[in-house]
Scaffold this active site. Sequence first.
Site, mmCIF file in Angstrom:
data_model
loop_
_atom_site.group_PDB
_atom_site.id
_atom_site.type_symbol
_atom_site.label_atom_id
_atom_site.label_comp_id
_atom_site.label_asym_id
_atom_site.label_seq_id
_atom_site.Cartn_x
_atom_site.Cartn_y
_atom_site.Cartn_z
ATOM 1 N N LYS A 222 -13.804 -1.870 3.101
ATOM 2 C CA LYS A 222 -12.844 -1.892 4.234
ATOM 3 C C LYS A 222 -13.311 -0.928 5.326
ATOM 4 O O LYS A 222 -13.689 0.211 5.035
ATOM 5 C CB LYS A 222 -11.470 -1.455 3.707
ATOM 6 C CG LYS A 222 -10.408 -1.219 4.773
ATOM 7 C CD LYS A 222 -9.003 -1.389 4.199
ATOM 8 C CE LYS A 222 -8.663 -0.432 3.097
ATOM 9 N NZ LYS A 222 -8.241 0.884 3.534
ATOM 10 N N GLU B 79 0.858 -1.189 0.000
ATOM 11 C CA GLU B 79 0.000 0.000 0.000
ATOM 12 C C GLU B 79 0.890 1.233 0.000
ATOM 13 O O GLU B 79 1.671 1.442 0.935
ATOM 14 C CB GLU B 79 -0.905 0.067 1.238
ATOM 15 C CG GLU B 79 -1.775 1.332 1.195
ATOM 16 C CD GLU B 79 -2.520 1.640 2.490
ATOM 17 O OE1 GLU B 79 -1.880 1.670 3.570
ATOM 18 O OE2 GLU B 79 -3.742 1.847 2.421
ATOM 19 N N TRP B 80 0.772 2.032 -1.030
ATOM 20 C CA TRP B 80 1.513 3.296 -1.087
ATOM 21 C C TRP B 80 0.629 4.392 -0.485
ATOM 22 O O TRP B 80 -0.381 4.749 -1.074
ATOM 23 C CB TRP B 80 1.885 3.623 -2.530
ATOM 24 C CG TRP B 80 2.568 4.948 -2.697
ATOM 25 C CD1 TRP B 80 3.322 5.596 -1.771
ATOM 26 C CD2 TRP B 80 2.551 5.780 -3.848
ATOM 27 N NE1 TRP B 80 3.782 6.795 -2.285
ATOM 28 C CE2 TRP B 80 3.324 6.923 -3.561
ATOM 29 C CE3 TRP B 80 1.953 5.659 -5.114
ATOM 30 C CZ2 TRP B 80 3.502 7.953 -4.479
ATOM 31 C CZ3 TRP B 80 2.145 6.678 -6.030
ATOM 32 C CH2 TRP B 80 2.916 7.812 -5.707
ATOM 33 N N HIS C 297 -12.952 4.996 7.878
ATOM 34 C CA HIS C 297 -12.222 4.957 9.149
ATOM 35 C C HIS C 297 -12.989 5.715 10.212
ATOM 36 O O HIS C 297 -13.444 6.833 9.966
ATOM 37 C CB HIS C 297 -10.849 5.643 9.016
ATOM 38 C CG HIS C 297 -9.853 4.791 8.311
ATOM 39 N ND1 HIS C 297 -9.944 4.478 6.992
ATOM 40 C CD2 HIS C 297 -8.731 4.175 8.775
ATOM 41 C CE1 HIS C 297 -8.916 3.709 6.663
ATOM 42 N NE2 HIS C 297 -8.169 3.504 7.721
HETATM 43 O O1 DQA Z 1 -7.201 1.523 5.616
HETATM 44 C C1 DQA Z 1 -6.122 1.214 6.052
HETATM 45 C C2 DQA Z 1 -6.002 0.395 7.244
HETATM 46 C C3 DQA Z 1 -5.106 1.044 8.271
HETATM 47 O O2 DQA Z 1 -5.740 2.196 8.770
HETATM 48 C C4 DQA Z 1 -4.884 0.081 9.465
HETATM 49 O O3 DQA Z 1 -5.506 0.326 10.499
HETATM 50 O O4 DQA Z 1 -4.116 -0.860 9.342
HETATM 51 C C5 DQA Z 1 -3.766 1.388 7.647
HETATM 52 C C6 DQA Z 1 -3.925 2.293 6.450
HETATM 53 O O5 DQA Z 1 -2.653 2.522 5.864
HETATM 54 C C7 DQA Z 1 -4.860 1.691 5.433
HETATM 55 O O6 DQA Z 1 -5.127 2.603 4.420
#
Ligand code: DQA
Length: 306
Positions: free
Chosen positions: A225, A65-66, A198
């Site tokens: 997600k 993931e970049w 999130h």
């Molecule tokens: O969406 C996610 C999951 C994440 O937030 C984590 O909790 O591992 C980490 C982030 O880099 C990624 O984009």
Amino acid sequence: MAVYTGLLGSEILMGSEILMGTKFIGHVELGCEPKKIIVPIMPVHAEDIGGLVRGAETAGADIIEWRIDFWGDVRGLSGSSNSVEVAEAEGAEVASDALEKTHPRTDTTTTNAHHSIIKAAGRIRRLTSIPILATCRTSLEGGQTSLTDSAYENLLHALITCGHIDAIDVEFFSYPDVWDKARQWAKEAGITTIASHHNFDHTPQELEILNRLATMEEGGADIAKIAVFPHGYTDVCTLLSATATAAKYMDIPIITMAMGHVGMMSRLMPTAFGSVATFGSAGQVSAPGQVDAKEMRDILTLTEKL
Ligand SMILES: O=C1C[C@@](O)(C(=O)O)C[C@@H](O)[C@@H]1O
């Protein structure tokens, strides 16, 4: 938001009970065993890229993931009226005098930033055959950069059409007007769309988590997600219970996690609860509670025997 109509349950599923379909990111299939490890990298400058990509490879990343929001030139893309001033103040690359005479300053700043991002994407692509997920995590969802709708949309367009990435993360609920366009562009470009959400404040009720996942599926996401913030182990249980139920009733793969130290255990057993991937770190963590990717591989190997 879609109203979740499936059964609410707190059951832990055996692998064979998980009904959702699989999806590819590049050549990597998600939704089947073994579960995949996504390793985030956060380069700020071009010279950071080589070491971070090598680190992710050594850590055994299935997908890289970049996290573009850390990239220096992205700071010039705030899209607000003072974006150029912000970029200059923070030392980001800004337009040359010659270009400024023929283009409005913000447009030039945007063009320069996009150019630098696409160049960096090409560099990552040339360095590794591991599929690349591009994520610009905005400040609305705990990331490093603040973007207007149009700045976010233009950035996603530049990334999706650049030909160097395999999947794009789109903040489904924060940028609802951008979602459909991004999804369409990704479809045309043949790359995978991850709808993401999130909550850095708390863990919503199980039904709300399920409704959000269902809404992302209904919106046409390839993968949905959700990351939440737990304030105790019962919150982690809420997330895991929602994950197990969603994995049973949804058709698309899902990725979930509870962040922070308390949430760490939610990252360890994707096989049991139905998340198709887990984020593991290689030196840098992109969110609180991430486990080292190499240790994560051992844990996955162990838990897949369950
Ligand atoms: O969406 C996610 C999951 C994440 O937030 C984590 O909790 O591992 C980490 C982030 O880099 C990624 O984009």
